[in-house]
Design a protein around this motif. Sequence first.
Motif, PDB file in Angstrom:
ATOM      1  N   LYS A 235     124.551  23.300  69.252  1.00 28.59           N
ATOM      2  CA  LYS A 235     123.348  22.537  68.933  1.00 28.59           C
ATOM      3  C   LYS A 235     123.644  21.284  68.117  1.00 28.59           C
ATOM      4  N   THR A 236     124.894  21.114  67.692  1.00 30.24           N
ATOM      5  CA  THR A 236     125.253  19.860  67.018  1.00 30.24           C
ATOM      6  C   THR A 236     125.280  18.692  68.001  1.00 30.24           C
ATOM      7  N   PHE A 237     125.349  19.008  69.306  1.00 30.32           N
ATOM      8  CA  PHE A 237     125.297  17.980  70.343  1.00 30.32           C
ATOM      9  C   PHE A 237     123.871  17.888  70.870  1.00 30.32           C
ATOM     10  N   LYS A 238     123.377  16.685  71.064  1.00 32.62           N
ATOM     11  CA  LYS A 238     122.001  16.482  71.516  1.00 32.62           C
ATOM     12  C   LYS A 238     121.827  16.821  72.989  1.00 32.62           C
ATOM     13  N   GLU A 242     126.482  14.317  75.857  1.00 31.99           N
ATOM     14  CA  GLU A 242     127.138  14.046  74.578  1.00 31.99           C
ATOM     15  C   GLU A 242     128.341  14.952  74.380  1.00 31.99           C
ATOM     16  N   PHE A 243     128.217  16.208  74.813  1.00 35.43           N
ATOM     17  CA  PHE A 243     129.349  17.124  74.726  1.00 35.43           C
ATOM     18  C   PHE A 243     130.472  16.694  75.682  1.00 35.43           C
ATOM     19  N   ALA A 244     130.098  16.283  76.910  1.00 36.20           N
ATOM     20  CA  ALA A 244     131.101  15.809  77.870  1.00 36.20           C
ATOM     21  C   ALA A 244     131.815  14.565  77.348  1.00 36.20           C
ATOM     22  N   ALA A 245     131.050  13.691  76.671  1.00 34.24           N
ATOM     23  CA  ALA A 245     131.661  12.490  76.092  1.00 34.24           C
ATOM     24  C   ALA A 245     132.611  12.864  74.967  1.00 34.24           C
ATOM     25  N   CYS A 246     132.282  13.934  74.230  1.00 35.40           N
ATOM     26  CA  CYS A 246     133.117  14.356  73.104  1.00 35.40           C
ATOM     27  C   CYS A 246     134.503  14.792  73.567  1.00 35.40           C
ATOM     28  N   ASN A 313     133.027  17.352  84.668  1.00 33.15           N
ATOM     29  CA  ASN A 313     131.937  16.846  83.829  1.00 33.15           C
ATOM     30  C   ASN A 313     130.705  17.738  83.944  1.00 33.15           C
ATOM     31  N   LYS A 314     130.376  18.123  85.166  1.00 29.52           N
ATOM     32  CA  LYS A 314     129.214  18.986  85.380  1.00 29.52           C
ATOM     33  C   LYS A 314     129.425  20.358  84.752  1.00 29.52           C
ATOM     34  N   MET A 315     130.636  20.884  84.853  1.00 31.32           N
ATOM     35  CA  MET A 315     130.942  22.176  84.229  1.00 31.32           C
ATOM     36  C   MET A 315     130.763  22.104  82.715  1.00 31.32           C
ATOM     37  N   ALA A 316     131.206  21.001  82.107  1.00 37.46           N
ATOM     38  CA  ALA A 316     131.047  20.837  80.657  1.00 37.46           C
ATOM     39  C   ALA A 316     129.573  20.819  80.269  1.00 37.46           C
ATOM     40  N   ARG A 317     128.751  20.146  81.068  1.00 39.12           N
ATOM     41  CA  ARG A 317     127.318  20.099  80.771  1.00 39.12           C
ATOM     42  C   ARG A 317     126.672  21.474  80.914  1.00 39.12           C
ATOM     43  N   MET A 318     127.095  22.229  81.926  1.00 39.59           N
ATOM     44  CA  MET A 318     126.555  23.575  82.087  1.00 39.59           C
ATOM     45  C   MET A 318     126.979  24.472  80.928  1.00 39.59           C
ATOM     46  N   ILE A 319     128.217  24.321  80.478  1.00 38.29           N
ATOM     47  CA  ILE A 319     128.677  25.104  79.320  1.00 38.29           C
ATOM     48  C   ILE A 319     127.812  24.804  78.109  1.00 38.29           C
ATOM     49  N   TRP A 320     127.540  23.522  77.870  1.00 42.74           N
ATOM     50  CA  TRP A 320     126.699  23.165  76.723  1.00 42.74           C
ATOM     51  C   TRP A 320     125.298  23.747  76.871  1.00 42.74           C
ATOM     52  N   ALA A 321     124.714  23.642  78.070  1.00 46.43           N
ATOM     53  CA  ALA A 321     123.347  24.125  78.272  1.00 46.43           C
ATOM     54  C   ALA A 321     123.241  25.629  78.013  1.00 46.43           C
ATOM     55  N   ILE A 322     124.217  26.384  78.483  1.00 47.21           N
ATOM     56  CA  ILE A 322     124.197  27.834  78.296  1.00 47.21           C
ATOM     57  C   ILE A 322     124.356  28.195  76.827  1.00 47.21           C
ATOM     58  N   LEU A 323     125.277  27.513  76.129  1.00 44.68           N
ATOM     59  CA  LEU A 323     125.513  27.818  74.716  1.00 44.68           C
ATOM     60  C   LEU A 323     124.373  27.334  73.825  1.00 44.68           C
TER      61      LEU A 323
END
Length: 345
Positions: A235-238, A242-246, A313-323
């Motif tokens: 949740k520190t990422f908006k 933003e997580f993929a960019a990190c 990139n899409k996998m990273a976004r899905m990881i963020w969404a799930i977490l």
Amino acid sequence: MKLTPVGIDIAKAVFQVHYVDSATGEIVNKPIKRAKFLEHFANREPCLIGMEACGGAHHWARQLTKMGHKVRLIPAQFAKAFNIRNKNDSADARAIWLAVQQPGKPVAIKTEAQQAVLALHRMRQQLVKFRTMQINSLGGLLTEYGEVMAKGRAALDKAIPAVLAKVAERLPAVLIDTLREQWNGLAKLDGQIAEIERRLRQWMKEDKSVNAIAEIPGVGVLIATAAVATVGDAKTFKSGREFAACIGIVPKQSGSGGKVNLLSISKRGDTYLRTLLIHGARSVLYHAKDPSPWVEQITKRRPANVVIVALANKMARMIWAILAHDRSYKKDYVSVKSAATVATT
């Protein structure tokens, strides 16, 4: 309540502390020995403490947070931008003090359990690197005597018994015995790597978040455990972008005058996690029996390497969404925003 900014340049033995005394306006920039470091902040009012995200930073951040201070871990490249003169401990502490007062995305403070998982990953990475070095070294040494083998571990294991038997007729026994020992040592490295992976799988069974993202195609035990331990608090990422960019799998930007050109990926952030995601995306692209329509469409328009990075990139976004949203993976999931966009068009 306004917190007093403090910049700390941490080290093994002596830490450098920089702040401005709120009562007197005096600029304080002084060294503090390791044994006296926590004592210095024990009786102070809560401060906004900035430190570079380097070795030992997470440990000290946890200790200072327990005392009631607010700690921000700053990526080294951002702190470096504020050091415009000579580089020394005093100047570094001042640069961190300036950086901590700027808006930006700090590094999430990791728990000891998360750091333990990342330590397993680092040790496994080191063993894999050493094993590759051993394989290349054996091939290179035997090439000096006219014995050329194909690349890879499988080719080495298949060819080296006959090669050693052949060169044993004309080379000293001490060399042949050493080469054989080095070859046999590869099996020991295999065992150590397998044991670390077994421990990671055990942790995976015990962690709900790791199990959740492991359902994503292309995400196995290595990506799942490394992602959860690296992200910390999602949740520190908006957003997922933003997580993929990190982790550096979004395009770099270059331009001015309102015109922005998108270049290759930035390759910023965690190299290890980015590499794992790209390998996972490659496995999906080459081995998936039932690829998604999105993958099929982009494959028709783009080269294979571009598709692999886009899928990572899409996998990273899905990881963020799930977490971030504490939900499970659904293959045909459509977000509310996407559904609303389609309805309006």
